[in-house]
Design a protein around this motif. Structure first.
Motif, mmCIF file in Angstrom:
data_model
loop_
_atom_site.group_PDB
_atom_site.id
_atom_site.type_symbol
_atom_site.label_atom_id
_atom_site.label_comp_id
_atom_site.label_asym_id
_atom_site.label_seq_id
_atom_site.Cartn_x
_atom_site.Cartn_y
_atom_site.Cartn_z
ATOM 1 N N ALA A 1 0.790 -1.226 0.000
ATOM 2 C CA ALA A 1 0.000 0.000 0.000
ATOM 3 C C ALA A 1 0.825 1.281 0.000
ATOM 4 O O ALA A 1 0.286 2.348 -0.235
ATOM 5 C CB ALA A 1 -0.930 -0.003 1.214
ATOM 6 N N TYR A 2 2.131 1.181 0.264
ATOM 7 C CA TYR A 2 2.922 2.386 0.487
ATOM 8 C C TYR A 2 3.949 2.616 -0.619
ATOM 9 O O TYR A 2 4.717 1.713 -0.962
ATOM 10 C CB TYR A 2 3.646 2.298 1.838
ATOM 11 C CG TYR A 2 2.684 2.096 2.969
ATOM 12 C CD1 TYR A 2 1.976 3.156 3.511
ATOM 13 C CD2 TYR A 2 2.444 0.818 3.469
ATOM 14 C CE1 TYR A 2 1.069 2.967 4.544
ATOM 15 C CE2 TYR A 2 1.536 0.621 4.502
ATOM 16 C CZ TYR A 2 0.854 1.697 5.025
ATOM 17 O OH TYR A 2 -0.051 1.487 6.027
ATOM 18 N N THR A 3 3.987 3.828 -1.142
ATOM 19 C CA THR A 3 5.000 4.195 -2.123
ATOM 20 C C THR A 3 6.351 4.300 -1.429
ATOM 21 O O THR A 3 6.419 4.386 -0.200
ATOM 22 C CB THR A 3 4.683 5.556 -2.762
ATOM 23 O OG1 THR A 3 4.729 6.563 -1.734
ATOM 24 C CG2 THR A 3 3.321 5.561 -3.448
ATOM 25 N N MET A 4 7.392 4.330 -2.203
ATOM 26 C CA MET A 4 8.732 4.448 -1.618
ATOM 27 C C MET A 4 8.864 5.746 -0.826
ATOM 28 O O MET A 4 9.400 5.737 0.287
ATOM 29 C CB MET A 4 9.806 4.392 -2.700
ATOM 30 C CG MET A 4 11.196 4.582 -2.137
ATOM 31 S SD MET A 4 12.473 4.523 -3.381
ATOM 32 C CE MET A 4 12.855 2.792 -3.301
ATOM 33 N N GLY A 5 8.358 6.840 -1.362
ATOM 34 C CA GLY A 5 8.443 8.115 -0.658
ATOM 35 C C GLY A 5 7.696 8.095 0.659
ATOM 36 O O GLY A 5 8.198 8.570 1.682
ATOM 37 N N ARG A 6 6.499 7.540 0.642
ATOM 38 C CA ARG A 6 5.689 7.455 1.860
ATOM 39 C C ARG A 6 6.351 6.520 2.875
ATOM 40 O O ARG A 6 6.398 6.806 4.074
ATOM 41 C CB ARG A 6 4.277 6.967 1.528
ATOM 42 C CG ARG A 6 3.362 6.835 2.706
ATOM 43 C CD ARG A 6 2.955 8.197 3.247
ATOM 44 N NE ARG A 6 2.043 8.008 4.361
ATOM 45 C CZ ARG A 6 2.200 8.591 5.540
ATOM 46 N NH1 ARG A 6 3.171 9.446 5.749
ATOM 47 N NH2 ARG A 6 1.358 8.359 6.514
ATOM 48 N N ALA A 7 6.867 5.383 2.404
ATOM 49 C CA ALA A 7 7.529 4.425 3.296
ATOM 50 C C ALA A 7 8.741 5.080 3.952
ATOM 51 O O ALA A 7 8.936 4.950 5.162
ATOM 52 C CB ALA A 7 7.944 3.181 2.512
ATOM 53 N N ALA A 8 9.546 5.781 3.173
ATOM 54 C CA ALA A 8 10.730 6.447 3.723
ATOM 55 C C ALA A 8 10.326 7.491 4.761
ATOM 56 O O ALA A 8 10.937 7.575 5.832
ATOM 57 C CB ALA A 8 11.543 7.089 2.601
ATOM 58 N N ALA A 9 9.284 8.258 4.473
ATOM 59 C CA ALA A 9 8.824 9.273 5.421
ATOM 60 C C ALA A 9 8.316 8.639 6.707
ATOM 61 O O ALA A 9 8.615 9.126 7.808
ATOM 62 C CB ALA A 9 7.721 10.121 4.772
ATOM 63 N N MET A 10 7.580 7.543 6.590
ATOM 64 C CA MET A 10 7.054 6.868 7.774
ATOM 65 C C MET A 10 8.170 6.325 8.657
ATOM 66 O O MET A 10 8.052 6.320 9.875
ATOM 67 C CB MET A 10 6.114 5.721 7.364
ATOM 68 C CG MET A 10 4.801 6.196 6.766
ATOM 69 S SD MET A 10 3.835 4.842 6.067
ATOM 70 C CE MET A 10 3.371 3.954 7.542
ATOM 71 N N LEU A 11 9.256 5.881 8.030
ATOM 72 C CA LEU A 11 10.378 5.294 8.767
ATOM 73 C C LEU A 11 11.400 6.339 9.203
ATOM 74 O O LEU A 11 12.322 6.028 9.948
ATOM 75 C CB LEU A 11 11.074 4.236 7.906
ATOM 76 C CG LEU A 11 10.234 3.018 7.539
ATOM 77 C CD1 LEU A 11 10.959 2.165 6.522
ATOM 78 C CD2 LEU A 11 9.892 2.211 8.784
ATOM 79 N N GLY A 12 11.241 7.548 8.691
ATOM 80 C CA GLY A 12 12.207 8.592 9.010
ATOM 81 C C GLY A 12 13.565 8.311 8.400
ATOM 82 O O GLY A 12 14.603 8.571 9.004
ATOM 83 N N THR A 13 13.557 7.754 7.206
ATOM 84 C CA THR A 13 14.793 7.401 6.517
ATOM 85 C C THR A 13 14.745 7.937 5.091
ATOM 86 O O THR A 13 13.862 8.714 4.747
ATOM 87 C CB THR A 13 15.020 5.877 6.574
ATOM 88 O OG1 THR A 13 16.338 5.579 6.132
ATOM 89 C CG2 THR A 13 14.010 5.108 5.755
#
Length: 111
Positions: free
Chosen positions: A17-29
């Motif tokens: 469900a998560y784009t790379m940009g969203r995943a990175a933002a959620m993980l703080g990475t």
């Protein structure tokens, strides 16, 4: 697929469900970090029809564990190997527990 089917997928830990940009933002990475753990084969994101990486909640949990280890000073390749070994150990322990339960439920021939 109906709208109800789409909402049911939101509860699916494996649904990408998560784009790379969203995943990175959620993980703080960074997106670079996500690409690195993909290259190390820790996670293999699915691809959208347009070829963009998509991550599941399960993959985000793995990525978060990798980030935790890297933040503690572990090289990314070592962090990925540690996580893979932890996962293998957990699976082996689960299988062992199943065997024990099956053995306890089966009466012995000597009994």
């Amino acid at each position: 697929m109906t709208a109800g089917d789409s909402f049911d997928r939101l509860d699916d830990d494996d649904y990408p469900a998560y784009t790379m940009g969203r995943a990175a933002a959620m993980l703080g990475t960074t997106q670079s970090f996500l690409r690195s753990i993909g290259e190390a084969r820790l996670v293999t994101p699915l691809r959208s029809e347009g070829g963009h990486r998509r991550y599941s909640r399960y993959q985000l949990r793995i990525a978060a564990r990798a980030r935790e280890l890297v933040d503690q000073g572990t090289p990314i390749e070592a962090a990925c190997r540690i996580i893979i070994l932890e996962d293998q150990l957990e699976e082996a322990q689960r299988i062992n527990a199943e065997y024990r339960r099956a053995a306890e439920a089966t009466p012995t021939a000597a009994g």
